[in-house]
Design a protein around this motif. Structure first.
Motif, mmCIF file in Angstrom:
data_model
loop_
_atom_site.group_PDB
_atom_site.id
_atom_site.type_symbol
_atom_site.label_atom_id
_atom_site.label_comp_id
_atom_site.label_asym_id
_atom_site.label_seq_id
_atom_site.Cartn_x
_atom_site.Cartn_y
_atom_site.Cartn_z
ATOM 1 N N VAL A 136 0.831 -1.205 0.000
ATOM 2 C CA VAL A 136 0.000 0.000 0.000
ATOM 3 C C VAL A 136 0.867 1.258 0.000
ATOM 4 N N ALA A 137 1.980 1.209 0.754
ATOM 5 C CA ALA A 137 2.845 2.381 0.870
ATOM 6 C C ALA A 137 3.896 2.456 -0.222
ATOM 7 N N SER A 138 4.456 1.300 -0.591
ATOM 8 C CA SER A 138 5.599 1.313 -1.508
ATOM 9 C C SER A 138 5.224 1.083 -2.958
ATOM 10 N N GLY A 139 4.041 0.534 -3.190
ATOM 11 C CA GLY A 139 3.633 0.234 -4.555
ATOM 12 C C GLY A 139 4.133 -1.103 -5.067
ATOM 13 N N GLY A 140 4.831 -1.867 -4.209
ATOM 14 C CA GLY A 140 5.337 -3.172 -4.631
ATOM 15 C C GLY A 140 5.406 -4.128 -3.460
ATOM 16 N N ARG A 141 5.437 -5.423 -3.747
ATOM 17 C CA ARG A 141 5.514 -6.448 -2.711
ATOM 18 C C ARG A 141 6.978 -6.824 -2.493
ATOM 19 N N HIS A 142 7.594 -6.221 -1.505
ATOM 20 C CA HIS A 142 8.984 -6.567 -1.187
ATOM 21 C C HIS A 142 9.112 -6.707 0.326
ATOM 22 N N GLY A 143 9.911 -7.695 0.744
ATOM 23 C CA GLY A 143 9.945 -8.070 2.148
ATOM 24 C C GLY A 143 11.162 -7.646 2.931
ATOM 25 N N ASP A 144 11.983 -6.738 2.382
ATOM 26 C CA ASP A 144 13.221 -6.393 3.071
ATOM 27 C C ASP A 144 13.002 -5.631 4.371
ATOM 28 N N ASN A 145 11.818 -5.075 4.575
ATOM 29 C CA ASN A 145 11.498 -4.433 5.857
ATOM 30 C C ASN A 145 10.634 -5.334 6.735
ATOM 31 N N VAL A 146 9.529 -5.847 6.198
ATOM 32 C CA VAL A 146 8.640 -6.658 7.029
ATOM 33 C C VAL A 146 9.296 -7.967 7.457
#
Length: 310
Positions: A136-146
């Motif tokens: 929702v915030a970044s515009g992409g599905r990436h897991g380097d933070n979550v």
């Protein structure tokens, strides 16, 4: 039969996304900063956000437009839950800081909601819902933070799974947050354009050296590999004083330094806490010389995971 739990409060730490050489797939958690979420079970089969407090308050209250709200929508739909959730968010991470603020709200809410389930999910099973929220915030599905928030420490986050990377307990990071805002979407726009094949080869070699160095506890490998040749050159112009701040960290004997997440925060990896303190102080001085105030966060690279507080 035990009574059904109706409310839980959780904390999710900040994070250093990308770690320079692992764009969108590598990150580690940061001790001492993060977001809190209080989640309640409600009878209505929906997700709603009742309050947002703290360092950022002007975020969307509409659940589908909020990282925490979207994560719980994804959780509800996946499990076909007959009940809903109400969320209160207490922000501790500044907006557009490069410290994983949007992900922290998302993960804190997920961890709190998970505690309200009859059969709580594993961190790995929560991961796809965290990806849905972060998008929702970044515009992409990436897991380097979550990813590192869910597992703690340094994590390799691919599209389908999370893998914890072992790091010596003595290794520390200095993470310096200048008092400036750099929106993630703007930072991603800076990456548009052509890349040479040789750049990808060099970045792959650097990532391999960093991962192997962490697992072996070999600082010389990390020193050789912790250099971002793909993303950093394109984002550095967006961060005032970056070149001097990075050089200050290297002059203070950091193993390497680069942009934390999308920036403007800058991190340096060091072989012990005392070295991280010195590198962080030098980085703050470099920002000050550019006319920018900053905050220093010191953390073990093997940092904390999100947790339920009450």
């Amino acid at each position: 039969m035990s009574a059904v739990r109706r409310e839980a409060r959780a904390f999710a730490p900040g994070s250093v996304g990308n770690v320079g050489v692992g764009f969108d797939v590598l990150g580690h958690s940061i001790a001492g900063i993060g977001d809190f979420a209080t989640v309640r079970r409600i009878e209505a089969p929906t997700v709603r956000i009742s309050a947002i407090r703290g360092t950022v308050t002007d975020l969307p209250l509409e659940a589908a437009r909020n990282t925490a709200g979207m994560a719980l929508i994804a959780l509800r739909e996946s499990l076909a839950l007959p009940f809903g959730f109400e969320i209160e968010i207490d922000k501790g991470i500044p907006l557009g800081s490069g410290l994983g603020g949007s992900a922290a709200s998302c993960v804190a809410a997920l961890v709190a909601a998970n505690a309200l389930l009859g059969a709580p999910l594993s961190a790995q099973d929560l991961y796809p819902h965290a990806l849905a929220g972060e998008a929702v915030a970044s515009g992409g599905r990436h897991g380097d933070n979550v990813g590192p928030m869910l597992l703690g420490g340094l994590v390799l986050a691919t599209a389908e799974r999370l893998t914890k990377v072992e790091v010596p307990a003595s290794w520390y990071a200095a993470v310096v947050h200048p008092h400036a805002v750099l929106e993630t979407r703007r930072a991603r726009e800076a990456l548009a354009g052509a890349y040479a094949l040789q750049e990808f080869v060099a970045q792959s070699a650097n990532l391999a050296q960093v991962l192997l160095g962490c697992e072996r506890g070999d600082a010389s490998l990390v020193r050789a590999g912790l250099a971002d040749v793909l993303v950093e050159p394109r984002r550095a112009p967006l961060i005032a004083g970056f070149a001097a701040v990075k050089q200050a960290a290297l002059d203070a004997d950091a193993m390497g330094a680069s942009i934390s997440g999308a920036g403007p925060s800058v991190f340096a990896w060091c072989e012990d806490a005392a070295s991280a303190q010195r590198a962080g102080a030098a980085m703050r001085t470099a920002f000050a010389n550019a006319g920018i105030d900053s905050d220093l966060h010191l953390t073990a690279i093997a940092g904390p995971a999100a947790r339920v507080l009450a």
